[in-house]
Design an enzyme around this catalytic site. Structure first.
Site, mmCIF file in Angstrom:
data_model
loop_
_atom_site.group_PDB
_atom_site.id
_atom_site.type_symbol
_atom_site.label_atom_id
_atom_site.label_comp_id
_atom_site.label_asym_id
_atom_site.label_seq_id
_atom_site.Cartn_x
_atom_site.Cartn_y
_atom_site.Cartn_z
ATOM 1 C CD GLN A 287 39.677 -58.136 21.184
ATOM 2 O OE1 GLN A 287 39.291 -59.304 21.103
ATOM 3 N NE2 GLN A 287 38.826 -57.122 21.271
ATOM 4 C CG ASP B 102 45.003 -53.703 25.102
ATOM 5 O OD1 ASP B 102 44.307 -54.623 25.585
ATOM 6 O OD2 ASP B 102 44.538 -52.762 24.430
ATOM 7 C CG HIS C 142 40.740 -50.340 21.524
ATOM 8 N ND1 HIS C 142 40.256 -49.382 22.384
ATOM 9 C CD2 HIS C 142 39.652 -51.038 21.101
ATOM 10 C CE1 HIS C 142 38.933 -49.501 22.483
ATOM 11 N NE2 HIS C 142 38.541 -50.496 21.703
ATOM 12 C CB CYS D 20 37.798 -48.376 19.305
ATOM 13 S SG CYS D 20 36.122 -48.152 19.880
ATOM 14 C CE LYS E 270 37.154 -55.951 24.769
ATOM 15 N NZ LYS E 270 36.160 -55.591 23.763
HETATM 16 N N1 PLP Z 1 42.046 -52.895 23.910
HETATM 17 C C1 PLP Z 1 41.628 -53.693 22.933
HETATM 18 C C2 PLP Z 1 42.629 -54.361 22.044
HETATM 19 C C3 PLP Z 1 40.269 -53.902 22.731
HETATM 20 O O1 PLP Z 1 39.843 -54.690 21.753
HETATM 21 C C4 PLP Z 1 39.339 -53.253 23.597
HETATM 22 C C5 PLP Z 1 37.898 -53.413 23.403
HETATM 23 O O2 PLP Z 1 37.421 -53.741 22.359
HETATM 24 C C6 PLP Z 1 39.843 -52.441 24.617
HETATM 25 C C7 PLP Z 1 41.194 -52.292 24.743
HETATM 26 C C8 PLP Z 1 38.924 -51.750 25.568
HETATM 27 O O3 PLP Z 1 38.257 -52.670 26.362
HETATM 28 P P1 PLP Z 1 37.078 -52.218 27.321
HETATM 29 O O4 PLP Z 1 36.117 -51.441 26.479
HETATM 30 O O5 PLP Z 1 36.520 -53.489 27.839
HETATM 31 O O6 PLP Z 1 37.677 -51.369 28.395
#
Ligand code: PLP
Length: 401
Positions: A198, A195, A122, A360, A221
Site C-alpha cells: 500500500q 510490506d 494484512h 483481510c 496495485k
Molecule cells: N499487504 C497489504 C498491506 C495489502 O493491502 C495487500 C492487498 O490488499 C496484500 C498485502 C496482498 O497483496 P496481493 O493480494 O496483491 O498479494
C-alpha cells in the site's frame, strides 16, 4: 494532476447502473492505463517466446525485455543490484517465499522462533509466518492507529527471527514510521521485511535509504497487471536463504544424486516466469515515474485531506485511524446504525465502487471493535469532483435509512 490522464484509463469513462463510474477501490486494485494493456498485447502479438532458454531471435528479445524490466524495478525502488529483485506473483507470494525459506534456514534450531508483526497487518503478513511454524509477537497500536514503539522494543527475544511490518495500513491509511522500526530491528540484529503493497503505489520508496532487508509489493496495485509482483532482498540475505520452489531456471546442474542452484536472482524463480507481466509492470512503473511519484503523492494527499474534511461533517460517521496523519492511502469508516455492507451496496447502485468488510485484516477489526468497515481509496486519476459525488451519494444513502 493533468485531467487528460483519465483518458489513459478507458474503464473510467464507463457507466455503472446508468451512473458515471466513480472508482474508489484502488487499494484492492488499480485500473490499467492503455500503455500497460497495449504492452501486453504487443508482446503477445510480436515478441512472444520463452525467456532465457532460446538461441532464436524472439527468445532473446523476450529475455531482453524481461531483464530490462528487472532493471526498471531496480531503478524504481533504488535497489543496489538487479540480483536483489525477485519476480513473484505479488506481495502474498513474496511474503510466503520469505517465510518458507526463512523457516528452512532455521530448521536446524530447536525452536523455529518468533516474528514480530503489528496489529494492523494484512492476513498475508500473518498467515505465511504461522504456516511455517513461527510464533507471532504483535506490536500494539493506539486507538488512533499509531504503533506503540516502546512496546515494540520489548518484544525482541533471542528467538526473534524477523520483523515484518506494513508500510501503510490497507485499512486506515496510516503511514508507519518504518525508518525507526527498521533501525530498532537492526539494533537488535534482526532482519526486517516491509510490506509495501500500500505504499509503493503512493510514494517514493527507496531501498537504500530505507535500509530494510526485504520489501514486497504487487504490480496490480500500481497500475500494472495482475499476477506479477516483487520481493526485494538484500543480496547478502538472499545468498544465505535456500531456494523456494524447485524446477527449471533455478538450477545450475541437476543429477539424480546432487543438484546445484543458480545464482541470484534466478535461484528464487523456478519455472517459466511471467515475462509478459514483468514487462507490463515495467511499463506501469515508467508510467507513474513520468508523472512523478511526488506529484502523485501530493495529489492523493489533497484528495484524502479533502475527503476526510467532507466526511467529518456527516452525522454519525466514524472514521478509523488518526485523521491527522492519514496518508494518501485508504479511509475506513462506518455510519452509526447502518451495516457497512448495506452502505457499500447502495453506493454501488449510484456507480460508486467502494470496498466493505474486514479487508483481510481481522485482527485489526477486533482491535477497532468493528465487524467490518466501508473503505474508500484513491488512485492518481481520482478527482475532487468524484469525492463530492461520493459524499453526496453517502448522504443520500444515509437518508434512506
Ligand atoms: N499487504 C497489504 C498491506 C495489502 O493491502 C495487500 C492487498 O490488499 C496484500 C498485502 C496482498 O497483496 P496481493 O493480494 O496483491 O498479494
Amino acid at each position: 494532476m493533468d485531467k487528460n490522464i483519465r483518458n489513459d484509463f478507458p474503464i473510467l469513462s464507463r457507466t455503472v447502473y446508468g451512473h458515471p463510474l466513480v472508482y474508489l477501490d484502488n487499494a484492492a486494485t488499480t485500473q490499467k492505463p492503455r500503455q500497460v494493456v497495449e504492452a501486453i498485447a504487443d508482446e503477445y502479438y510480436n515478441v512472444n517466446a520463452n525467456v532465457h532458454r532460446g538461441v532464436h531471435f524472439l527468445s532473446q528479445q523476450a529475455t531482453e525485455l524481461h531483464e530490462q524490466s528487472r532493471e526498471t524495478v531496480r531503478r524504481f525502488i533504488n535497489a543496489r543490484s538487479t540480483n536483489e529483485i525477485i519476480f513473484t506473483r505479488g506481495t502474498t507470494e513474496s511474503i510466503n517465499l520469505l517465510a518458507r525459506t526463512l523457516a528452512q534456514y532455521h530448521s536446524n534450531k530447536t525452536e523455529m522462533g518468533e516474528v514480530i508483526v503489528s496489529q494492523m497487518e494484512h492476513h498475508s503478513n500473518i498467515v505465511p509466518w504461522q504456516l511455517n511454524g513461527f510464533k507471532l509477537r504483535v506490536i500494539p497500536m493506539s486507538d488512533e492507529g499509531v504503533l506503540d514503539l516502546d512496546t515494540y522494543q520489548k518484544l525482541f527475544t533471542p528467538q526473534t527471527r524477523m520483523v515484518s511490518i506494513t508500510h501503510v495500513s490497507n485499512v486506515m491509511g496510516t503511514i508507519n514510521p518504518v525508518e525507526d522500526i527498521i533501525r530498532i530491528a537492526h539494533e537488535h540484529g534482526v532482519p526486517i521485511l516491509i510490506d509495501g503493497a500500500q505504499s509503493t503505489p503512493h510514494m517514493t520508496v527507496d531501498m537504500q535509504a530505507l535500509d530494510c532487508d526485504f520489501f514486497a509489493f504487487s504490480g496490480h496495485k500500481i497500475y500494472g497487471p495482475t499476477g506479477i509482483g516483487v520481493l526485494y532482498g538484500k543480496e547478502e540475505w538472499l545468498n544465505q536463504l535456500p531456494p523456494y520452489q524447485g524446477g527449471g531456471e533455478m538450477i545450475k546442474n541437476v543429477s539424480f544424486e546432487l543438484t546445484t542452484f543458480n545464482e541470484l536472482p534466478y535461484k528464487f524463480e523456478a519455472g517459466t516466469p511471467d515475462y509478459v507481466g514483468s514487462h507490463a509492470l515495467a511499463v506501469a512503473l515508467d508510467y507513474v515515474s513520468q508523472i512523478g511519484m511526488d506529484t502523485i503523492h501530493q495529489h492523493e494527499t489533497e484528495l484524502t485531506t479533502y475527503a476526510i474534511k467532507q466526511m467529518q461533517s456527516i452525522a454519525g460517521i466514524q472514521i478509523y485511524g488518526n485523521t491527522q496523519h492519514l496518508s494518501a492511502g485508504p479511509i475506513s469508516f462506518n455510519v452509526q446504525g447502518i451495516h457497512h455492507l448495506d452502505l457499500g451496496t447502495l453506493l454501488d447502485r449510484l456507480g460508486i465502487a467502494v470496498r466493505t468488510g474486514h479487508h483481510c485484516a481481522e485482527p485489526l477489526m477486533h482491535r477497532l471493535g468493528a465487524e467490518g468497515t466501508v473503505r474508500i481509496s484513491f488512485g492518481l486519476y481520482n478527482t475532487i469532483d468524484e469525492i463530492d459525488t461520493f459524499v453526496s451519494g453517502l448522504r443520500r444513502v444515509i437518508q434512506m435509512f
